[in-house]
Design a protein around this motif. Structure first.
Motif, short mmCIF file in Angstrom:
data_model
loop_
_atom_site.label_atom_id
_atom_site.label_comp_id
_atom_site.label_asym_id
_atom_site.label_seq_id
_atom_site.Cartn_x
_atom_site.Cartn_y
_atom_site.Cartn_z
N LEU A 72 0.82 -1.21 0.00
CA LEU A 72 0.00 0.00 0.00
C LEU A 72 0.85 1.26 0.00
N ALA A 73 1.94 1.28 0.75
CA ALA A 73 2.80 2.47 0.82
C ALA A 73 3.37 2.80 -0.55
N ILE A 74 3.83 1.80 -1.27
CA ILE A 74 4.39 2.03 -2.60
C ILE A 74 3.28 2.41 -3.58
N ALA A 75 2.13 1.77 -3.50
CA ALA A 75 1.01 2.13 -4.37
C ALA A 75 0.62 3.59 -4.15
N LYS A 76 0.58 4.02 -2.90
CA LYS A 76 0.24 5.42 -2.61
C LYS A 76 1.30 6.37 -3.14
N ALA A 77 2.57 6.02 -2.96
CA ALA A 77 3.66 6.88 -3.45
C ALA A 77 3.61 7.01 -4.97
N LEU A 78 3.41 5.89 -5.66
CA LEU A 78 3.37 5.92 -7.13
C LEU A 78 2.19 6.73 -7.65
N THR A 79 1.02 6.51 -7.07
CA THR A 79 -0.16 7.23 -7.57
C THR A 79 -0.08 8.71 -7.22
N ALA A 80 0.45 9.03 -6.05
CA ALA A 80 0.59 10.45 -5.68
C ALA A 80 1.54 11.17 -6.64
N ALA A 81 2.52 10.42 -7.16
CA ALA A 81 3.48 11.00 -8.09
C ALA A 81 3.00 10.97 -9.53
N GLY A 82 1.84 10.38 -9.78
CA GLY A 82 1.27 10.42 -11.13
C GLY A 82 1.22 9.11 -11.88
N ALA A 83 1.48 7.99 -11.23
CA ALA A 83 1.36 6.70 -11.94
C ALA A 83 -0.09 6.53 -12.40
N ASP A 84 -0.24 6.03 -13.60
CA ASP A 84 -1.55 5.89 -14.25
C ASP A 84 -2.26 4.64 -13.75
N THR A 85 -3.34 4.83 -13.01
CA THR A 85 -4.10 3.70 -12.47
C THR A 85 -4.91 2.99 -13.53
N THR A 86 -5.08 3.60 -14.68
CA THR A 86 -5.87 2.98 -15.75
C THR A 86 -5.00 2.20 -16.73
N ARG A 87 -3.69 2.24 -16.56
CA ARG A 87 -2.77 1.53 -17.45
C ARG A 87 -3.03 0.04 -17.34
N THR A 88 -3.16 -0.62 -18.47
CA THR A 88 -3.44 -2.06 -18.46
C THR A 88 -2.19 -2.88 -18.75
N GLY A 89 -2.20 -4.07 -18.22
CA GLY A 89 -1.13 -5.04 -18.45
C GLY A 89 -1.70 -6.19 -19.28
N PRO A 90 -1.06 -7.34 -19.20
CA PRO A 90 -1.54 -8.50 -19.94
C PRO A 90 -3.01 -8.80 -19.62
N GLY A 91 -3.74 -9.13 -20.64
CA GLY A 91 -5.16 -9.45 -20.47
C GLY A 91 -6.02 -8.22 -20.19
N GLY A 92 -5.45 -7.03 -20.38
CA GLY A 92 -6.21 -5.81 -20.15
C GLY A 92 -6.46 -5.51 -18.69
N ARG A 93 -5.66 -6.09 -17.80
CA ARG A 93 -5.88 -5.93 -16.36
C ARG A 93 -5.15 -4.71 -15.81
N THR A 94 -5.86 -3.94 -14.99
CA THR A 94 -5.29 -2.78 -14.32
C THR A 94 -4.68 -3.20 -12.99
N ALA A 95 -4.03 -2.26 -12.33
CA ALA A 95 -3.47 -2.55 -11.00
C ALA A 95 -4.59 -2.92 -10.03
N LEU A 96 -5.74 -2.26 -10.15
CA LEU A 96 -6.88 -2.58 -9.31
C LEU A 96 -7.32 -4.03 -9.54
N ASP A 97 -7.38 -4.43 -10.79
CA ASP A 97 -7.73 -5.83 -11.10
C ASP A 97 -6.76 -6.80 -10.44
N MET A 98 -5.47 -6.46 -10.48
CA MET A 98 -4.46 -7.35 -9.92
C MET A 98 -4.57 -7.41 -8.40
N ALA A 99 -4.82 -6.27 -7.77
CA ALA A 99 -4.98 -6.27 -6.31
C ALA A 99 -6.16 -7.15 -5.92
N ARG A 100 -7.25 -7.05 -6.66
CA ARG A 100 -8.42 -7.88 -6.37
C ARG A 100 -8.12 -9.36 -6.59
N GLU A 101 -7.47 -9.68 -7.72
CA GLU A 101 -7.15 -11.08 -8.03
C GLU A 101 -6.24 -11.70 -6.98
#
Length: 139
Positions: free
Chosen positions: A73-102
């Motif tokens: 969570l600390a790293i996720a907060k740091a990255l998003t606060a600095a502008g990391a794109d939460t909508t960026r998709t990876g393999p299978g069209g999955r976002t970081a949110l999808d991966m956290a849930r999985e």
């Protein structure tokens, strides 16, 4: 008495130019590896050095994907606060949110779910809101 005004302007322009050029150097450890090692200090150094927070590894995952998968969570907060794109998709069209849930990382999933999609446009420091990695991915 125009010369004191001109001198002040020159000093301010010089100081501004100097500050823009004073960006710390990125650590030798790549950002994604820093996240995989749960090393918040290295991640913060990458943020300060203006590293590409949305860059993908050879498999298509971003640093934020790895933070989500690991439940950091600390790293996720740091990255998003600095502008990391939460909508960026990876393999299978999955976002970081999808991966956290999985991966069952509820705290990170809850945090990412609370970030409005409209504010997740990437860093946008110099390039007017379009991240460098987005340009590269488009080609």
């Amino acid at each position: 008495m125009k010369s004191p005004v001109v001198l002040r302007v020159v000093v301010w322009v010089f100081l501004g130019w100097l500050m823009v050029g004073c960006v710390p150097e990125a650590p030798r450890t790549p950002l994604i590896q820093a996240v995989q090692k749960d090393n918040l200090k290295l991640v913060e150094q990458h943020i300060a050095a203006r590293s590409d927070l949305n860059g993908k590894d050879k498999n298509g995952w971003t640093a934020l994907h790895f933070a989500a998968m690991r439940g950091n969570l600390a790293i996720a907060k740091a990255l998003t606060a600095a502008g990391a794109d939460t909508t960026r998709t990876g393999p299978g069209g999955r976002t970081a949110l999808d991966m956290a849930r999985e991966q069952g990382k509820a705290a990170v999933a809850e945090f990412l779910q609370g970030i409005p999609a409209k504010s997740a446009r990437g860093r946008g420091l110099v390039d007017g809101g379009l991240g460098v990695s987005e340009v590269l991915d488009a080609h």
